[in-house]
Design an enzyme around this catalytic site. Structure first.
Site, PDB file in Angstrom:
ATOM      1  CE1 TYR A  14      22.511 -39.571  51.831  1.00 47.32           C
ATOM      2  CE2 TYR A  14      22.840 -38.172  49.900  1.00 47.32           C
ATOM      3  CZ  TYR A  14      22.625 -39.415  50.451  1.00 47.32           C
ATOM      4  OH  TYR A  14      22.537 -40.505  49.633  1.00 47.32           O
ATOM      5  N   PRO A  15      21.442 -34.401  55.571  1.00 49.39           N
ATOM      6  CG  PRO A  15      20.815 -35.342  57.623  1.00 49.39           C
ATOM      7  CD  PRO A  15      20.947 -35.652  56.164  1.00 49.39           C
ATOM      8  CB  CYS A  16      25.970 -31.997  55.174  1.00 46.56           C
ATOM      9  SG  CYS A  16      24.968 -31.563  53.769  1.00 46.56           S
ATOM     10  CE1 TYR A  17      19.975 -30.146  57.772  1.00 42.68           C
ATOM     11  CE2 TYR A  17      20.082 -29.750  60.146  1.00 42.68           C
ATOM     12  CZ  TYR A  17      19.407 -30.229  59.033  1.00 42.68           C
ATOM     13  OH  TYR A  17      18.180 -30.819  59.198  1.00 42.68           O
ATOM     14  CE  LYS A  18      19.442 -33.764  61.641  1.00 42.05           C
ATOM     15  NZ  LYS A  18      18.623 -35.000  61.714  1.00 42.05           N
TER      16      LYS A  18
END
Length: 106
Positions: free
Chosen positions: A53-57
């Site tokens: 999951y792109p939690c950095y977004k």
DNA sequence: CATCTGACACAGA
DNA sequence: GTCTGTGCCAGAT
């Protein structure tokens, strides 16, 4: 399934964010129908399925990148890979790339 | 059940 | 625009 917990619901929404766009903890929580923006951040911190999951977004409402597993620099690098321009820890044209709560799929 | 914590947000100065 | 203090929710202890 993968949508039975608060944390999973948040992570699931991340998949809807297009490349080059970001969202905030606030908007994300609002998309879930709650005001638990604090809980969103806490959930991410406890379980980062980095790569899944792109939690950095997920960034702060102020446009600052925020924290990232104790390595904020990496979060910035990832965001730059998305084509975003970051200036002194803050996203340039933040409002343009912000994925609003009402943009999330119903 | 009570209390604290945290990848935050907002109001006030 | 900045800095400081207080409030917020879910999960952990």
């Amino acid at each position: 399934m993968d949508n039975d917990s608060f944390q999973m619901r948040a992570l699931n929404l991340l998949l809807q964010i297009p490349k080059g766009r970001v969202t905030t903890y606030q908007e994300l929580a609002h998309a879930m129908g709650t005001r638990a923006y604090r809980a969103v951040g806490t959930a991410m911190a406890k379980n980062q399925f980095l790569g899944k999951y792109p939690c950095y977004k997920v960034v702060k409402s102020s446009g600052e990148v925020g924290q990232y597993a104790g390595e904020t620099w990496k979060k910035i690098e990832l965001l730059r890979d998305e084509g975003l321009e970051i200036r002194d820890g803050k996203i340039v044209d933040f409002k343009k790339v912000l994925f609003r709560a009402d943009e999330f799929k119903v």
